[in-house]
Scaffold this motif. Sequence first.
Motif, PDB file in Angstrom:
ATOM      1  N   GLN A  10       0.281  -4.289  -3.469  1.00  0.00           N
ATOM      2  CA  GLN A  10       0.565  -3.564  -2.742  1.00  0.00           C
ATOM      3  C   GLN A  10       1.733  -4.924  -2.564  1.00  0.00           C
ATOM      4  O   GLN A  10       2.476  -4.585  -1.691  1.00  0.00           O
ATOM      5  N   ASP A  11       1.861  -5.554  -3.252  1.00  0.00           N
ATOM      6  CA  ASP A  11       2.511  -6.746  -3.136  1.00  0.00           C
ATOM      7  C   ASP A  11       3.482  -7.253  -2.053  1.00  0.00           C
ATOM      8  O   ASP A  11       4.601  -7.465  -1.980  1.00  0.00           O
ATOM      9  N   LEU A  21       5.308   2.088   7.713  1.00  0.00           N
ATOM     10  CA  LEU A  21       5.142   2.080   6.370  1.00  0.00           C
ATOM     11  C   LEU A  21       6.128   0.439   6.244  1.00  0.00           C
ATOM     12  O   LEU A  21       5.463   0.131   5.114  1.00  0.00           O
ATOM     13  N   GLU A  22       7.066   0.171   7.120  1.00  0.00           N
ATOM     14  CA  GLU A  22       7.347  -1.270   7.034  1.00  0.00           C
ATOM     15  C   GLU A  22       6.157  -2.836   7.225  1.00  0.00           C
ATOM     16  O   GLU A  22       6.364  -3.301   6.036  1.00  0.00           O
ATOM     17  N   SER A  39       7.429   4.275 -10.379  1.00  0.00           N
ATOM     18  CA  SER A  39       8.471   3.991 -11.340  1.00  0.00           C
ATOM     19  C   SER A  39       8.087   2.652 -12.316  1.00  0.00           C
ATOM     20  O   SER A  39       6.985   2.063 -12.332  1.00  0.00           O
ATOM     21  N   PRO A  40       9.446   2.161 -13.507  1.00  0.00           N
ATOM     22  CA  PRO A  40       8.871   0.861 -13.915  1.00  0.00           C
ATOM     23  C   PRO A  40       8.256  -0.026 -13.589  1.00  0.00           C
ATOM     24  O   PRO A  40       7.711  -1.412 -14.117  1.00  0.00           O
ATOM     25  N   TYR A  90       5.109   2.695  -1.766  1.00  0.00           N
ATOM     26  CA  TYR A  90       6.933   2.537  -2.253  1.00  0.00           C
ATOM     27  C   TYR A  90       7.270   3.242  -2.986  1.00  0.00           C
ATOM     28  O   TYR A  90       8.321   3.593  -3.428  1.00  0.00           O
ATOM     29  N   THR A  91       5.945   4.430  -3.097  1.00  0.00           N
ATOM     30  CA  THR A  91       6.425   5.709  -4.287  1.00  0.00           C
ATOM     31  C   THR A  91       6.656   6.673  -3.407  1.00  0.00           C
ATOM     32  O   THR A  91       6.610   7.366  -2.042  1.00  0.00           O
ATOM     33  N   ASN A  92       7.322   8.184  -3.950  1.00  0.00           N
ATOM     34  CA  ASN A  92       7.681   8.751  -3.037  1.00  0.00           C
ATOM     35  C   ASN A  92       6.602   9.969  -2.792  1.00  0.00           C
ATOM     36  O   ASN A  92       5.742  10.130  -3.105  1.00  0.00           O
TER      37      ASN A  92
END
Length: 277
Positions: A179-180, A96-97, A136-137, A128-130
């Motif tokens: 994905q930033d 994830l990291e 999220s915004p 980043y999502t659950n």
Amino acid sequence: MLRIVKTNSRTHKPLKPISPRSKHISLKINDLSIGYKSKTVCNGINFHLSVGELSAIVGINGIGKSTLLRTLGNFQSKLSGNIQIDGKETNNYDPLELASKISVVLTEPIASKNMTVQELVALGRQPYTNWIGNLSPTDISKINTSLQLLELDDLQNRKCYELSDGQLQRAMIARALAQDTDIILLDEPTTHLDLYHKIQILKLLKSIAHETQKTILFTSHEIEMAIQLCDKILILDGTQNPFDAPCELIKNRAFESLFPSDAVTFDPETGSFRIQK
């Protein structure tokens, strides 16, 4: 499936360029060997990528360009050597990291072309999502900004199977951008595109790298375009594997060994290849 909240993407501000800073090394490769189990494809690979640079991997067919990219993206294991992101060995990152550090666009087809462009780009936010996939915004803003930068606003509700090759390629890049990550890897991003769209994609990648301080690395057969547009180039030749700015590689006659001299010669004055008649 990620849940997308409809918003007006044109109301979101574009990504703000990171303020200028010293050339920070984001990806460093030391004495890397790549291949499959006991078969070595290429070894002795050494180079580093700095923030805000567009770089290319070039070389003849079968030399290991895609294998190298897949290894850097952690899609396959290295045989030996070191790969560091921000000074930390990639083996020491949890999945994830690592997904928040590096994004990859490979040549494999997407799982479903029945998705809309917006849904495809939204997949870039999965790290980043659950587990439900709520956006999220911040997620929505990143998605919309990516759509804007890749000029996909008017196509965001179009199904992927309705897109041209060039449009789908832009959508894939937008997904990686959403994905930033600090580093973006792309395997042959201009394949199957005409000359105009090849140039358009590469100029867009250069603009994104310079303006947002992303580190972008791509594989390519478009050596002459890479010479004109890239900040750095890795010539994968299986022996020296030179890496430098295009002008320095030309000065050191590095491109002249790529192809048999009786078939193709490199003209250092024009930075182009000529067919021996």
